[in-house]
Scaffold this active site. Structure first.
Site, PDB file in Angstrom:
ATOM      1  NE  ARG A 167      -3.642  -2.194   2.690  1.00 58.50           N
ATOM      2  CZ  ARG A 167      -3.401  -3.344   3.309  1.00 58.50           C
ATOM      3  NH1 ARG A 167      -2.216  -3.541   3.899  1.00 58.50           N
ATOM      4  NH2 ARG A 167      -4.317  -4.290   3.352  1.00 58.50           N
ATOM      5  CE  LYS A 190      -6.653  -0.940   4.509  1.00 58.38           C
ATOM      6  NZ  LYS A 190      -7.915  -1.116   3.756  1.00 58.38           N
ATOM      7  CG  HIS A 258      -4.829   0.979  -4.026  1.00 62.10           C
ATOM      8  ND1 HIS A 258      -4.147   0.674  -2.862  1.00 62.10           N
ATOM      9  CD2 HIS A 258      -5.855   0.101  -4.106  1.00 62.10           C
ATOM     10  CE1 HIS A 258      -4.750  -0.338  -2.253  1.00 62.10           C
ATOM     11  NE2 HIS A 258      -5.789  -0.710  -2.991  1.00 62.10           N
ATOM     12  NE  ARG A 261      -2.953  -3.477  -1.448  1.00 58.23           N
ATOM     13  CZ  ARG A 261      -2.542  -4.367  -0.554  1.00 58.23           C
ATOM     14  NH1 ARG A 261      -1.245  -4.612  -0.421  1.00 58.23           N
ATOM     15  NH2 ARG A 261      -3.402  -5.006   0.225  1.00 58.23           N
ATOM     16  CG  HIS A 284      -6.400  -8.880   0.809  1.00 62.27           C
ATOM     17  ND1 HIS A 284      -6.535  -9.269  -0.507  1.00 62.27           N
ATOM     18  CD2 HIS A 284      -6.209  -7.534   0.774  1.00 62.27           C
ATOM     19  CE1 HIS A 284      -6.434  -8.219  -1.302  1.00 62.27           C
ATOM     20  NE2 HIS A 284      -6.229  -7.159  -0.539  1.00 62.27           N
ATOM     21  CE1 TYR A 293      -6.269  -7.151  -7.310  1.00 64.10           C
ATOM     22  CE2 TYR A 293      -6.451  -8.330  -5.233  1.00 64.10           C
ATOM     23  CZ  TYR A 293      -6.221  -7.162  -5.928  1.00 64.10           C
ATOM     24  OH  TYR A 293      -5.953  -6.006  -5.256  1.00 64.10           O
TER      25      TYR A 293
END
Length: 312
Positions: A167, A190, A258, A261, A284, A293
């Site tokens: 990120r 995150k 982004h 990524r 994730h 994806y």
């Protein structure tokens, strides 16, 4: 003046409860500052609606009496203000979490309010760059700025995003003590979750070139990527670099930092990478987030097929 009533002031007991709930979300669930700000806005909107809906500032007793009808009225009001289905789904999710938290502390039955469902929405597919587009982006960036060290810095940042799937906040959060990069880089993403990300030699070489030219000394507790005045490089400046490059190359507005990524993930998937590995590399929490994806790869293959077989 549009005739809309002024929102009622938030009752002190609810302001305190909201602050404590946000603290709980941050401490026990590891929510990021960005998520906490979003949740705060979601709940302030909900409590303001309740105040207007009932004609008095919302209190714990107001939450105890909520029904599905009340929740549907809130959802309808938010959609009427132009909130997207996806944003509304998050807003209702945050609202239900807060109501559940309040019911545990005040001992009321919130089942009627919690039975409400959020709107269904179709998750939009990421817009990655093709490998040749990403390479052209780096080539353009290398010759964009008159200061050689700044061009080298920008190339290094974009290479990290594409080559490691970071990120933008993670790349710009690196410090001097992260250098030299080893075979794998420990990233705190995150929610404070750590993951190991392999570092390609290309990315390591790009950063080395930048550091060799950078006029500022590398300090252990200082930023790895510096702005022109020596401070930590900002996301706004990186976004500007991408904007300038995509204009030169004729790329769509979706070609953002982004998107690199996204490109990392889709290119890895196309090369035979499995979803579980890609999930771990991207950080994730849920595999369902990574599975989007597969839709990107299918869409790309269909586009190639149609280009080769126009009558199909």
């Amino acid at each position: 003046m549009n005739g809309a009533p002024e929102p009622l002031a938030l009752a002190p007991v609810m302001a305190d409860a909201l602050a404590r709930w946000l603290d709980s979300e941050r401490a026990t669930r590891g929510r990021s500052d960005h998520t906490i700000r979003a949740y705060q806005g979601d709940l302030l909107a909900f409590l303001a609606f309740l105040g207007s809906y009932h004609g008095a500032p919302a209190l714990p007793a107001t939450l105890a009496g909520l029904t599905q009808t009340d929740m549907r009225a809130f959802a309808a009001a938010e959609r009427g203000r132009g909130l997207s289905a996806r944003s509304l789904a998050r807003r209702l999710s945050a609202t239900r979490s807060f109501i559940r938290w309040m019911s545990d502390r005040h001992g009321f039955d919130a089942s009627k309010a919690l039975a409400s469902r959020g709107p269904k929405y179709t998750r939009s597919l990421p817009r990655p760059l093709a490998p040749e587009q990403a390479e052209a982006l780096l080539d353009i960036t290398a010759d964009t700025h008159p200061e050689a060290w700044i061009s080298a810095r920008d190339v290094a940042v974009l290479t990290l995003l594409w080559g490691c799937g970071l990120r933008i906040s993670e790349a710009l959060g690196l410090n001097g003590n992260d250098w030299p990069l080893r075979e794998a880089l420990t990233i705190r993403g995150k929610g404070g979750k750590e993951r190991q990300v392999p570092v390609l030699p290309t990315a390591r070489d790009a950063i080395a070139d930048y550091l060799r030219l950078c006029p500022y000394p590398l300090e252990a507790d200082g930023p790895l990527f510096r702005g022109a005045r020596g401070g930590r490089l900002s996301q706004t400046l990186v976004a500007g670099v991408m904007r300038q490059a995509r204009q030169v190359l004729g790329l769509p507005p979706t070609a953002t930092p982004h998107a690199l990524r996204h490109s990392f993930a889709t290119h890895l998937l196309a090369a035979g990478g499995d979803l579980r590995t890609i999930q771990e590399l991207l950080g994730h929490a849920s595999l369902s987030t990574t599975q989007v994806y597969t839709g990107v790869d299918d869409a790309h293959m269909l586009a190639v097929y149609r280009a080769a077989h126009p009558r199909a």
